[in-house]
Design an enzyme around this catalytic site. Sequence first.
Site, mmCIF file in Angstrom:
data_model
loop_
_atom_site.group_PDB
_atom_site.id
_atom_site.type_symbol
_atom_site.label_atom_id
_atom_site.label_comp_id
_atom_site.label_asym_id
_atom_site.label_seq_id
_atom_site.Cartn_x
_atom_site.Cartn_y
_atom_site.Cartn_z
ATOM 1 C CG HIS A 157 -2.027 -1.001 1.093
ATOM 2 N ND1 HIS A 157 -2.797 -1.114 -0.024
ATOM 3 C CD2 HIS A 157 -2.480 -1.947 1.948
ATOM 4 C CE1 HIS A 157 -3.690 -2.088 0.150
ATOM 5 N NE2 HIS A 157 -3.514 -2.602 1.335
ATOM 6 N NE ARG A 430 -6.787 -6.679 -1.728
ATOM 7 C CZ ARG A 430 -7.194 -5.495 -1.234
ATOM 8 N NH1 ARG A 430 -8.205 -5.439 -0.372
ATOM 9 N NH2 ARG A 430 -6.592 -4.380 -1.559
ATOM 10 C CD GLU A 540 -12.808 -4.313 1.743
ATOM 11 O OE1 GLU A 540 -11.976 -3.385 1.675
ATOM 12 O OE2 GLU A 540 -13.192 -4.960 0.759
ATOM 13 C CG ASP A 586 -12.130 0.171 2.235
ATOM 14 O OD1 ASP A 586 -12.416 1.168 1.560
ATOM 15 O OD2 ASP A 586 -11.197 -0.591 1.942
ATOM 16 N NE ARG A 624 -5.145 -5.507 14.381
ATOM 17 C CZ ARG A 624 -5.986 -4.933 15.218
ATOM 18 N NH1 ARG A 624 -6.096 -3.619 15.231
ATOM 19 N NH2 ARG A 624 -6.736 -5.650 16.033
ATOM 20 N NE ARG A 758 -6.804 1.183 -4.487
ATOM 21 C CZ ARG A 758 -7.336 -0.018 -4.313
ATOM 22 N NH1 ARG A 758 -7.570 -0.450 -3.097
ATOM 23 N NH2 ARG A 758 -7.630 -0.774 -5.339
#
Length: 931
Positions: A157, A430, A540, A586, A624, A758
């Site tokens: 990320h 994913r 989420e 999210d 997390r 995001r």
Amino acid sequence: MSRRNSNRPVSAIKTIDRLGANIRELGAALGRVIARIEGRETFETVERLRRLAKARRAGDEGAAKELAAAVGGLTAAEAFNQAMAFTLYFELVNLAEENFRIALLRERRAARMRGAAEPMRESIEAAIVELKRRGVDAPTMQALVDRLNIELVFTAHPTESKRRTLLAKLRRLGEGLRQRAHPELVSDPALLEPECVEREIASLWLTDRSRTERPEVTDEAKTGLWYFDTTLFEALPWLYADMARALGRHYPDVRPPRRWLSFGSWIGGDRDGNPNVTADVTAEVLLLGRRLALEKLRMSAYRLSRMLTVSDRRDSVGPALRHGLQESLHLSKHLEEVGRRYPHEPYRLLLGVLRERLIQAATEVRDASVLAEDPAAGACLDEETVAETLAAIETSLKEGKGGLLAGGDLVELQQQLAIFGLHTARLDLRQHSSQHATAVAEVLGEADYVSLPEARKRDVLRRALAGAKVLGARAVAKFSAPTRNVLEPLALAARAMRKFGPEALGIYVISMTDDVSDLLEVELLQAVTGAALPIAPLFETLDDLDRAPAILGGWFDLKRMGGTAGAAGPGDPALQHQHVMLGYSDSNKDCGYLTANWALYKAQGAIARLGRERGVKVTLFHGRGGSIARGGGPAAKAILAQPAGLRDGGIRVTEQGEVLSTRYHDPDLAHRILEQMAYGVMLGTHAADAEENVPAEWREAMETMSAAGFATYKALVHDDPEFLQFWRDATPIEEISGLKIGSRPAFRKPTKSVDDLRAIPWVFSWMQSRFNFPGWFGLGSALEALLRRGRPGKNLLRAMHAGWPFFQTLIDNAQLTMRKADMAIAALYAELVGDTRVRRRVLAVIEAEFARTEAAILAVTGDRQLLAREAVLRRSVQLRNSYIDPLNYLQVEMLRRLRDGRKLSAEETEATRAVVELTINGISGGLKNTG
């Protein structure tokens, strides 16, 4: 740069004061470097900005205006130097703090090894001692450690703003500073010269902070693997040794578990919203991980061979080992030569054989052809073969005179193999559920599939699964590009598992899981590609978290009936072990801090109960992040606050963005965070064996507060049509979206709404502008819902804070977030909002809720200020603020120049953007948080 440290209010500050000398030394060295490279005037400007920021913090309104004017008078080039000074200062301060922490950790570890009475706090031994104190007997402890399974999953990320080049430079400087702290052990006198440190600082000063191009996925994978190469292959065996040592000391009859902490990765497998993650990229990342593991094991085997020079003329050697050796020396001419040179050193020779096999295995994966559609026949070297070789050596040593040599390096190599295998980290895949639905529609040839009601989708999918056959490459090639993007990674996974073994791949995660059909779709897609990854739904949003138990229950029911492909009733693997992922990021963006935390807490308990009722082992996968808003905070406390999902001893946790460089760039720091994780999981697993007894009144209070907090959050974030305008203008979100710090776009879709954004850049933008909005907004209104009841409400909240780890952690984490926030600095960013009416109205709402939240927290804790019971932490935040503030002022000024319509040349625009990017880096380092 210097810093005076006066007015020390309490003795608890002594810990941080011990850093003073090192920080002053580094600050002075930085000052000398600045003056030498950029000139005295630049250094004096740095000092002036620092003094004005401190005066502003002391309440001097004139200093605030003077600081703004001073920053406003800088050219972009001058502003860049100022931003560089404060950014580099924080990098040096962070190094000093890390070195101090490392020294303390080593001292405490050494003291325990020398026989100190108490184990280190939040260590593996501390957990074992606590469990023994609670009356856990040896059989129960054996059962607990046998089911212990911690997996940390690295993700790419985009919140890590440091280049790998800078990480390496900072690591080298940190090691140099640690050596200088013990001059009697330094062999090279040059390391003790002041110029040595200044040269390292000058190198950092003259190195670009920003990337010229957005990193590719393989670049992110290489950065992730850098932590394994430089730190984790070294640190993990220590941790395993800690477990064995502690059990031997307190439970001598309990066997240490073989593989209880390992790693996974999403880097190169996570294609949710990232078009750059193709099947070819996934193949290359798999090979990168395998090559690293093979090379690290080869190096360890070489070191071991230099130790095991046991002569068969001095000790007996097992016949099986000798026979296997004779059959293997022909593998290469080099081995034949080694055999002639050391004919009486069988262990050395056998390890030479092992090294040769590892080298050949690495040669096999030099390019992606090994995973081609029609690869060469046969599987590659597997973990079992390597393990058998090491086991043969261990057995032979123990049967002869070399039993003592069966420990040490041999055990470390066996542990490295057990932990990292031949792939370093298991690669997860994913994808977003909507992409699966579209692909299924095309595979089935039913254009209206996506719009079907849920019951009809299930019927269609069950029939399709009953007759599903693996599609060949030619059939897949005829589908559209979006469908191929879904099918090809799964087909690759099937080939990789056949070639490398199942250990190379992890699980398949479905983003935004909404119903049972989302899981059936992936089962069908795996059936037509030959893949067989465990399927993990990711829940989420608030609604999905609430419905998670019902969705899972429906999935289990279908499996139990044998109603899906390959299902054989209760024997189906999904009825034995189910991974379930929970999204912290999210969910927070969807419903706010308190409501998201409560929804996650309830979901964990409900999912754990469902697994217990259905006899299914459940592993919760916690998504997390580093910030409080995204589930960050102290690892052990976070786990112990919500132990419900640990009944089966397994847990998965993502390690994202800047968390990697914070936790895993140094072996001592990595060891500490991992032992804290183990401490929390061991105690949490024991606690989860008994249903958590939370009074009904406390749960009812949380429901009341959750509703109130969500109403406040929803009214502003989702229902106020002008909020998005405020957020875009008052934060550097557009600039963050353009940063070249990650391969993934900031938005899932081009519509650019809060729903499409995001969660990471959402938190990142609020953190940079010092609102820290996602980590507290709505909490004040939530707490007030009970405080309005008067003393009974306050007493209830205080009882919850004192007696419920979940609620205590929720409140205490919010305190830290709010301490790092600054409404005065946030107001500077709000000045960037062009519409005066919108600016004043929305800012007033945020400021009012901030004041409400602070007052409510203090009412709950009974303290006079936030973090009153964390004096060292509070002092650290205060000291950093005076150095972060100039960076915020610089960022706001540069954003204003870019946005206010003034005519800037292309060169000026580029220079101004460079300052913004650098301040983003500096503010992140100062706050020790990004997204």
